[in-house]
Design a protein around this motif. Structure first.
Motif, PDB file in Angstrom:
ATOM      1  N   UNK A   1      58.878  25.829  30.479  1.00  0.00           N
ATOM      2  CA  UNK A   1      59.677  24.625  30.497  1.00  0.00           C
ATOM      3  C   UNK A   1      59.087  23.628  29.499  1.00  0.00           C
ATOM      4  N   UNK A   2      59.886  23.149  28.580  1.00  0.00           N
ATOM      5  CA  UNK A   2      59.398  22.216  27.577  1.00  0.00           C
ATOM      6  C   UNK A   2      59.580  20.779  28.051  1.00  0.00           C
ATOM      7  N   UNK A   3      58.630  19.932  27.621  1.00  0.00           N
ATOM      8  CA  UNK A   3      58.704  18.508  27.959  1.00  0.00           C
ATOM      9  C   UNK A   3      59.568  17.788  26.945  1.00  0.00           C
ATOM     10  N   UNK A   4      60.254  16.752  27.402  1.00  0.00           N
ATOM     11  CA  UNK A   4      61.012  15.931  26.468  1.00  0.00           C
ATOM     12  C   UNK A   4      60.266  14.622  26.271  1.00  0.00           C
ATOM     13  N   UNK A   5      60.322  14.133  25.061  1.00  0.00           N
ATOM     14  CA  UNK A   5      59.631  12.907  24.712  1.00  0.00           C
ATOM     15  C   UNK A   5      60.659  11.886  24.274  1.00  0.00           C
ATOM     16  N   UNK A   6      60.563  10.695  24.862  1.00  0.00           N
ATOM     17  CA  UNK A   6      61.490   9.634  24.490  1.00  0.00           C
ATOM     18  C   UNK A   6      61.006   8.979  23.203  1.00  0.00           C
ATOM     19  N   UNK A   7      61.878   8.879  22.226  1.00  0.00           N
ATOM     20  CA  UNK A   7      61.546   8.223  20.965  1.00  0.00           C
ATOM     21  C   UNK A   7      62.345   6.933  20.890  1.00  0.00           C
ATOM     22  N   UNK A   8      61.611   5.838  20.733  1.00  0.00           N
ATOM     23  CA  UNK A   8      62.269   4.540  20.643  1.00  0.00           C
ATOM     24  C   UNK A   8      62.561   4.244  19.182  1.00  0.00           C
ATOM     25  N   UNK A   9      63.762   3.811  18.898  1.00  0.00           N
ATOM     26  CA  UNK A   9      64.160   3.507  17.525  1.00  0.00           C
ATOM     27  C   UNK A   9      64.879   2.170  17.506  1.00  0.00           C
ATOM     28  N   UNK A  10      64.744   1.483  16.398  1.00  0.00           N
ATOM     29  CA  UNK A  10      65.382   0.188  16.229  1.00  0.00           C
ATOM     30  C   UNK A  10      66.379   0.265  15.076  1.00  0.00           C
ATOM     31  N   UNK A  11      67.390  -0.572  15.147  1.00  0.00           N
ATOM     32  CA  UNK A  11      68.330  -0.657  14.028  1.00  0.00           C
ATOM     33  C   UNK A  11      67.714  -1.446  12.877  1.00  0.00           C
ATOM     34  N   UNK A  12      66.598  -2.120  13.158  1.00  0.00           N
ATOM     35  CA  UNK A  12      65.872  -2.882  12.132  1.00  0.00           C
ATOM     36  C   UNK A  12      64.572  -2.149  11.813  1.00  0.00           C
ATOM     37  N   UNK A  17      57.478  -1.919  17.372  1.00  0.00           N
ATOM     38  CA  UNK A  17      57.536  -1.854  18.829  1.00  0.00           C
ATOM     39  C   UNK A  17      56.265  -2.455  19.423  1.00  0.00           C
ATOM     40  N   UNK A  18      56.441  -3.522  20.202  1.00  0.00           N
ATOM     41  CA  UNK A  18      55.307  -4.225  20.797  1.00  0.00           C
ATOM     42  C   UNK A  18      55.200  -3.858  22.270  1.00  0.00           C
ATOM     43  N   UNK A  19      53.990  -3.497  22.664  1.00  0.00           N
ATOM     44  CA  UNK A  19      53.695  -3.188  24.063  1.00  0.00           C
ATOM     45  C   UNK A  19      52.336  -3.796  24.360  1.00  0.00           C
ATOM     46  N   UNK A  20      52.324  -4.968  24.992  1.00  0.00           N
ATOM     47  CA  UNK A  20      51.087  -5.671  25.337  1.00  0.00           C
ATOM     48  C   UNK A  20      51.223  -6.235  26.735  1.00  0.00           C
TER      49      UNK A  20
END
Length: 181
Positions: A1-12, A17-20
């Motif tokens: 079973x393969x894992x799926x990874x969420x990829x975050x993308x922006x129109x800009x 991507x800030x994560x604090x």
């Protein structure tokens, strides 16, 4: 079973991507302002993608103001986000006195305290409580030097859960090592 990874993308594509902790999460820009102490005027504004640490553009912006505006900077006051090895070394090289707020590090519950490890400046390594050497591996973008030891040494060690290998180390002007945190 393969894992799926969420990829975050922006129109800009220029945003980052800030994560604090304590901040909103998402694609943002950050603006960096420099303020003159004497008159409380903003002397510089610089914009970066949200994933660029506040300390990254600092020295280049300082140099820009010194060159373009002719500022003779003798001292700076910075918040704790600017307490990084590159900034400390850069200010020392420029002969600029700095007052930088101290970060309040809270060690994780149950881990050995920093004083349980001995720093060996000659080999740039730490010696653990069991007399094993933790060697320098890399420095991350926040200025943390990462040390590690051969996992075979600790495989059967009963105190393994109490060890830590991540410490922030600063070279002071007297060339002795101080550990923050």
């Amino acid at each position: 079973m393969s894992e799926t990874k969420e990829i975050k993308a922006s129109t800009d594509p220029d945003s980052g991507y800030m994560f604090r902790g304590g901040k909103p999460e998402g694609f943002f820009y950050l603006d960096h302002r420099t303020v003159d102490l004497k008159y409380n005027l903003i002397t510089d504004v610089h914009v970066t993608p949200g994933n660029v640490h506040d300390s990254v553009p600092y020295l280049s912006r300082l140099d820009r103001q010194r060159e373009r505006l002719g500022f003779k900077v003798e001292a700076v006051a910075l918040d704790s986000g600017y307490l990084t090895t590159p900034i400390c070394q850069g200010l020392r090289k420029r002969k600029i006195f700095a007052v930088i707020a101290h970060r309040r590090f809270h060690p994780k519950q149950g881990l050995f305290a920093k004083w349980k490890f001995t720093y060996d400046a000659e080999s740039n390594s730490y010696i653990c409580t069991e007399k094993h050497r933790l060697t320098y591996r890399t420095t991350d973008r926040k200025g943390y030097r990462q040390y590690a030891l051969d996992p075979e040494h600790c495989k059967t060690r009963p105190m393994l859960a109490q060890c830590t290998v991540r410490r922030q180390v600063w070279l002071s002007t007297t060339t002795t090592f101080h550990m923050a945190g």
